[in-house]
Design an enzyme around this catalytic site. Sequence first.
Site, mmCIF file in Angstrom:
data_model
loop_
_atom_site.group_PDB
_atom_site.id
_atom_site.type_symbol
_atom_site.label_atom_id
_atom_site.label_comp_id
_atom_site.label_asym_id
_atom_site.label_seq_id
_atom_site.Cartn_x
_atom_site.Cartn_y
_atom_site.Cartn_z
ATOM 1 C CD1 TRP A 162 -2.145 -2.055 0.214
ATOM 2 C CD2 TRP A 162 -2.985 -1.345 2.167
ATOM 3 N NE1 TRP A 162 -3.205 -2.865 0.537
ATOM 4 C CE2 TRP A 162 -3.734 -2.460 1.726
ATOM 5 C CE3 TRP A 162 -3.339 -0.737 3.380
ATOM 6 C CZ2 TRP A 162 -4.819 -2.977 2.453
ATOM 7 C CZ3 TRP A 162 -4.405 -1.255 4.114
ATOM 8 C CH2 TRP A 162 -5.135 -2.356 3.646
ATOM 9 C CG HIS A 209 9.622 -1.539 -2.828
ATOM 10 N ND1 HIS A 209 9.735 -0.406 -3.599
ATOM 11 C CD2 HIS A 209 8.531 -2.204 -3.273
ATOM 12 C CE1 HIS A 209 8.734 -0.387 -4.468
ATOM 13 N NE2 HIS A 209 7.986 -1.462 -4.292
ATOM 14 N N GLY A 254 1.336 -2.924 -6.265
ATOM 15 C CA GLY A 254 1.288 -1.601 -5.658
ATOM 16 C C GLY A 254 -0.072 -0.960 -5.883
ATOM 17 N N GLY A 255 -0.143 -0.111 -6.895
ATOM 18 C CA GLY A 255 -1.342 0.701 -7.144
ATOM 19 C C GLY A 255 -2.646 -0.091 -7.117
ATOM 20 N N GLY A 286 4.885 1.379 -10.854
ATOM 21 C CA GLY A 286 4.083 2.605 -10.830
ATOM 22 C C GLY A 286 4.067 3.353 -12.143
HETATM 23 C C1 PEP Z 1 5.315 -2.122 -5.925
HETATM 24 O O1 PEP Z 1 5.169 -1.144 -5.231
HETATM 25 O O2 PEP Z 1 5.984 -3.064 -5.501
HETATM 26 C C2 PEP Z 1 4.703 -2.140 -7.245
HETATM 27 C C3 PEP Z 1 4.937 -3.179 -8.004
HETATM 28 O O3 PEP Z 1 3.922 -1.081 -7.596
HETATM 29 P P1 PEP Z 1 2.929 -0.987 -8.857
HETATM 30 O O4 PEP Z 1 2.107 -2.251 -8.871
HETATM 31 O O5 PEP Z 1 2.103 0.223 -8.607
HETATM 32 O O6 PEP Z 1 3.785 -0.877 -10.080
#
Ligand code: PEP
Length: 254
Positions: free
Chosen positions: A14, A97, A236-237, A175
């Site tokens: 998140w 990360h 993520g998103g 992202g």
């Molecule tokens: C993440 O934060 O690990 C990620 C993969 O983000 P997103 O899915 O938004 O690309």
Amino acid sequence: MTPARRRPLVAGNWKMHTTPQSGVELARAIVRAGPPDGVDLVLCPPAIAVTDVARAVVGTTVRVGAQNMHWLDAGAFTGEISASMLAGVAEVVIVGHSERRGDFGETDEMVNRKLRAALAAGLTPIVCVGETESVRDAGGARALITAQVQAALEGVDSEAAGPLVMAYEPVWAIGTGRTASPEQAAEAIGWAREALGHALDAAAAERTRVLYGGSVSPANARELLAQDGVDGALVGGASLKADDFIAIARSAVP
Ligand code: PEP
């Protein structure tokens, strides 16, 4: 396809979104949306919401993790939390990360210390590796991923690494709405698994779940997760929308 012995795992990162209250609401919405059987589901809220979210999912199959931790147990480290603080509340922690590596100067050595502290505290670490676009363009993705896996596991043996989970997250896909192609994801995860074999042993490489992360959505999840060796997703998103997150989790059902 993922061999039956590696149970798929879908984790939601998140990031710096949700308050304790809105995090609890999101967790409840995810539970209501119906986590599928056969997939481990993990929610990683901001540190301040971990306790409340963990309470909100008691009695469900959903597990809770943190997004980061310090490698030491306690001390004068303003703003940090330790593995032992998390251990009574969360079961999982994301380590290394790319936003921590890139924005907060987290080095391979720090990732290694965090990983070892997480394992020692009984947490399941999700260790992230992945290349930037310039490294990929220069043909260095394999070497970088291999080096990151080796460095993360320095001094860890196969037995101690038991619950380890890895995530291949190409930095250029996080992202951005740009996803690695299913073939790119499978290839890079193959490199990571090979490095796991060298750093630990063949059994660890075989049992360790390696996730893909980078703009995973309900639209692309099925194809990505159908690839050989892709054992789930770090999201993520799309993890901030209960229906999208559950749709991704359903795509992981073997
Ligand atoms: C993440 O934060 O690990 C990620 C993969 O983000 P997103 O899915 O938004 O690309």
